[in-house]
Design an enzyme around this catalytic site. Structure first.
Site, mmCIF file in Angstrom:
data_model
loop_
_atom_site.group_PDB
_atom_site.id
_atom_site.type_symbol
_atom_site.label_atom_id
_atom_site.label_comp_id
_atom_site.label_asym_id
_atom_site.label_seq_id
_atom_site.Cartn_x
_atom_site.Cartn_y
_atom_site.Cartn_z
ATOM 1 N N LYS A 22 0.846 -1.214 0.000
ATOM 2 C CA LYS A 22 0.000 0.000 0.000
ATOM 3 C C LYS A 22 0.870 1.248 0.000
ATOM 4 C CE LYS A 22 -1.685 1.740 3.922
ATOM 5 N NZ LYS A 22 -1.395 3.160 4.198
ATOM 6 N N ASN A 23 1.842 1.303 0.899
ATOM 7 C CA ASN A 23 2.621 2.533 1.066
ATOM 8 C C ASN A 23 3.621 2.769 -0.048
ATOM 9 O OD1 ASN A 23 1.108 3.125 3.246
ATOM 10 N ND2 ASN A 23 2.639 2.516 4.762
ATOM 11 N N CYS A 123 -5.300 13.358 12.101
ATOM 12 C CA CYS A 123 -5.552 11.928 11.850
ATOM 13 C C CYS A 123 -5.606 11.238 13.204
ATOM 14 C CB CYS A 123 -4.412 11.414 10.982
ATOM 15 S SG CYS A 123 -4.083 9.675 11.109
ATOM 16 N N ARG A 128 0.169 14.999 12.512
ATOM 17 C CA ARG A 128 0.732 14.749 11.166
ATOM 18 C C ARG A 128 0.789 16.009 10.308
ATOM 19 N NH1 ARG A 128 -1.405 8.962 9.074
ATOM 20 N NH2 ARG A 128 0.507 9.075 7.862
ATOM 21 N N ASP A 313 4.405 0.979 11.894
ATOM 22 C CA ASP A 313 3.229 0.317 11.315
ATOM 23 C C ASP A 313 3.109 -1.144 11.741
ATOM 24 O OD1 ASP A 313 3.390 2.083 8.112
ATOM 25 O OD2 ASP A 313 2.783 2.699 10.116
ATOM 26 N N ARG A 405 -8.732 -0.362 3.994
ATOM 27 C CA ARG A 405 -7.835 0.633 3.427
ATOM 28 C C ARG A 405 -6.448 0.048 3.170
ATOM 29 N NH1 ARG A 405 -6.510 4.589 6.941
ATOM 30 N NH2 ARG A 405 -5.177 5.139 5.196
HETATM 31 C C1 EPZ Z 1 4.078 7.187 6.060
HETATM 32 O O1 EPZ Z 1 3.289 8.266 6.590
HETATM 33 C C2 EPZ Z 1 3.146 5.975 5.991
HETATM 34 N N1 EPZ Z 1 2.030 6.279 5.133
HETATM 35 C C3 EPZ Z 1 2.647 5.637 7.392
HETATM 36 O O2 EPZ Z 1 1.884 4.439 7.308
HETATM 37 C C4 EPZ Z 1 3.828 5.359 8.294
HETATM 38 O O3 EPZ Z 1 3.376 5.162 9.599
HETATM 39 C C5 EPZ Z 1 4.794 6.569 8.281
HETATM 40 O O4 EPZ Z 1 5.177 6.881 6.932
HETATM 41 C C6 EPZ Z 1 6.058 6.306 9.076
HETATM 42 O O5 EPZ Z 1 6.712 5.187 8.631
HETATM 43 C C7 EPZ Z 1 2.178 6.180 3.779
HETATM 44 O O6 EPZ Z 1 3.230 5.868 3.263
HETATM 45 C C8 EPZ Z 1 0.983 6.486 2.948
HETATM 46 P P1 EPZ Z 1 6.090 10.608 8.087
HETATM 47 P P2 EPZ Z 1 3.827 9.771 6.563
HETATM 48 O O7 EPZ Z 1 6.035 11.853 7.274
HETATM 49 O O8 EPZ Z 1 4.614 9.977 5.327
HETATM 50 C C9 EPZ Z 1 6.262 14.027 11.459
HETATM 51 C C10 EPZ Z 1 0.057 2.983 7.664
HETATM 52 O O9 EPZ Z 1 -0.378 2.442 8.710
HETATM 53 N N2 EPZ Z 1 6.183 14.975 10.321
HETATM 54 O O10 EPZ Z 1 7.270 9.730 7.940
HETATM 55 O O11 EPZ Z 1 2.688 10.651 6.825
HETATM 56 C C11 EPZ Z 1 4.966 13.218 11.618
HETATM 57 O O12 EPZ Z 1 3.998 13.915 12.355
HETATM 58 C C12 EPZ Z 1 0.483 4.463 7.667
HETATM 59 O O13 EPZ Z 1 0.174 2.375 6.589
HETATM 60 C C13 EPZ Z 1 6.275 16.334 10.585
HETATM 61 O O14 EPZ Z 1 6.409 16.760 11.730
HETATM 62 O O15 EPZ Z 1 4.783 9.755 7.845
HETATM 63 C C14 EPZ Z 1 5.449 11.960 12.296
HETATM 64 O O16 EPZ Z 1 5.527 12.170 13.667
HETATM 65 C C15 EPZ Z 1 0.167 5.153 8.940
HETATM 66 N N3 EPZ Z 1 6.197 17.188 9.537
HETATM 67 C C16 EPZ Z 1 6.839 11.774 11.694
HETATM 68 O O17 EPZ Z 1 7.245 13.047 11.171
HETATM 69 C C17 EPZ Z 1 6.047 16.749 8.229
HETATM 70 O O18 EPZ Z 1 5.978 17.569 7.307
HETATM 71 C C18 EPZ Z 1 6.916 10.737 10.583
HETATM 72 O O19 EPZ Z 1 5.916 11.014 9.631
HETATM 73 C C19 EPZ Z 1 5.959 15.375 7.997
HETATM 74 C C20 EPZ Z 1 6.038 14.496 9.057
#
Ligand code: EPZ
Length: 427
Positions: A22-23, A123, A128, A313, A405
């Site tokens: 998915k990701n 979320c 996020r 995850d 999803r």
């Molecule tokens: C991706 O989300 C995945 N989703 C998530 O999987 C996964 O948990 C996550 O990466 C971490 O591995 C998809 O790929 C669609 P991040 P993403 O940006 O990209 C902070 C699932 O269950 N952050 O790596 O949204 C954020 O709040 C889902 O399949 C900022 O502060 O995650 C978090 O604490 C859930 N500012 C951390 O960084 C930003 O601009 C990591 O988030 C972006 C992120």
């Protein structure tokens, strides 16, 4: 709303195919925006989020067609073509349903020099924010404005000049957006402390297959030399390491054994290490991964972390497994601030778990009981299914849409492994 009913206590065994990730799919699909030529994606998982993304891309003028697959097949082949973009705006109506929609920002900016995307909003698992997405694009030369709940990004005439950005924290999505914008930049873009998840490598490999120039793939230092245009490609989506890890936990908690066809051990090292620490047998095979319970489960202590650390995850699914360990496990969630919503539901099933801030202390119990439980987010809901498979009696998981999803035809795969599980309609 559909729900799942599980009559627990059956030992799982057999072999199932692991679906496309998915990701990875959610960042490969928007690559269609980067070229006017056809992009064909194979092994695309049949998931609600993939359907949602197809729908989002259609409204930019991307045509999509799905090759005939037999209903019993897992996965499918989609050909996408963005001959001409008819819009560069991602409306609130679509983005609010699927926060991954933000991944159109980079490719639209790269291809059209402008993009207007609704801010995704909060979320269940955390705030996020997308500030790092915007900072990386600004570092490459984009002008960014926020107004009325939308982000508007514009590249100077002739395209993004390029630049360097160092992420203060690792972000998967921000790395993906930056990569998809940078491949068509006028100059060179550099990213430091970038995410290096296998899904990022999959994205880089597709962009290179489309004619992109990227150095440092698989590392946290990426250099992208912009090119004038990208061409079409045919690409196979990588297997879903989180889906594979989820079924591995399900097999282990029921005292069973499964073969996960297509799973790649080298993309799930931390998950395999945690399973082995818990006393589960894991073997790499040419066909995929073989997982088997071997005696009592042992407690595990770990923290989630960006790749190659233990994936956030997988946290909920591992927690479900550890509710049956002989001893006390300690899990620390370092990525998202609100990712323990499965704890009260597992407690309803007889688990003994205390949470203190980002730490969960899981006291192993001799058995779980079936119960009515509520799915809250994708991975939390899978942890309830895993617990239900091992529980005495009947478990009903409500709000199945969370699972749809991210898990392709979950009840069919579990039934293939001998589970007594069924999907029933309307609560
Ligand atoms: C991706 O989300 C995945 N989703 C998530 O999987 C996964 O948990 C996550 O990466 C971490 O591995 C998809 O790929 C669609 P991040 P993403 O940006 O990209 C902070 C699932 O269950 N952050 O790596 O949204 C954020 O709040 C889902 O399949 C900022 O502060 O995650 C978090 O604490 C859930 N500012 C951390 O960084 C930003 O601009 C990591 O988030 C972006 C992120």
């Amino acid at each position: 709303m559909d729900k799942i009913i599980i009559r627990g206590g059956r030992r799982l065994s057999g072999s199932i195919p692991v679906s496309g990730a998915k990701n990875s799919a959610l960042t490969l699909l928007p690559c269609a925006l980067l070229t006017e030529e056809p992009l064909t994606l194979r092994n695309l998982p049949r998931l609600a989020d993939v359907d949602g993304f197809q729908h989002l891309l259609n409204q930019f003028g991307v045509s999509t067609s799905i090759a005939g697959t037999r209903p019993e097949d897992f996965g499918r082949v989609m050909t996408l073509q963005a001959t001409r973009l008819t819009s560069t705006t991602a409306p609130y109506e679509l983005v609010r349903k699927m926060r991954a929609s933000i991944l159109v920002l980079g490719p639209l900016l790269g291809r059209a020099g402008e993009a207007t995307v609704s801010l995704p909003g909060g979320c269940a698992i955390g705030n996020r924010p997308i500030d790092l997405h915007l900072k990386a694009l600004e570092a490459f030369g984009a002008q960014i404005e926020l107004a009325a709940g939308y982000v508007r990004a514009v590249a100077p005439d002739g395209g993004l000049p390029g630049g360097t950005y160092t992420f203060p924290v690792v972000s998967v999505g921000a790395t993906e957006n930056a990569l998809m914008a940078a491949v068509l930049a006028k100059g060179t873009c550099r990213l430091h402390n970038a995410a290096r998840e296998p899904e990022i490598v999959d994205l880089c490999n597709l962009l290179v297959a489309m004619g992109g120039q990227i150095e440092g793939i698989g590392t946290s230092d990426l250099t992208i030399h912009g090119v004038n245009r990208l061409h079409g490609a045919t690409y196979q989506v990588m297997p879903d390491r989180i889906e594979a890890g989820s079924y591995a936990c399900a097999a282990a908690i029921t005292g069973g054994e499964v073969e996960l066809r297509g799973a790649r051990m080298n993309e799930m090292d931390a998950t395999v290490a945690a399973l082995r620490e818990a006393g589960v047998f894991v073997e790499d095979r040419p066909s995929g991964l073989f997982v088997a319970a071997q005696g009592p489960l042992r407690p595990v202590t770990l923290s989630t972390a960006p790749y190659p650390g233990f994936a956030t995850d997988m946290q909920a699914q591992l927690m479900a497994l550890l509710t049956r360990a002989e001893g006390t496990s300690v899990l620390t969630e370092t990525i998202f601030e609100n990712r323990y919503m499965h704890v009260p539901e597992l407690t309803r099933m007889g688990a003994r778990i205390e949470t203190k801030g980002r730490t969960a202390i899981v006291h192993g119990v001799a058995g779980l009981n079936g119960a009515e439980v509520m799915a809250t987010d994708l991975r939390a809901s899978m942890s309830l299914v895993i617990a239900g498979l091992a529980a005495e009696g009947v478990t009903t998981v409500h709000r199945l849409y969370h699972l749809d999803r991210g898990y392709e035809r979950l009840e069919e795969k579990f039934a293939l492994l001998g589970a007594d599980i069924e999907r029933v309609g309307s609560d």
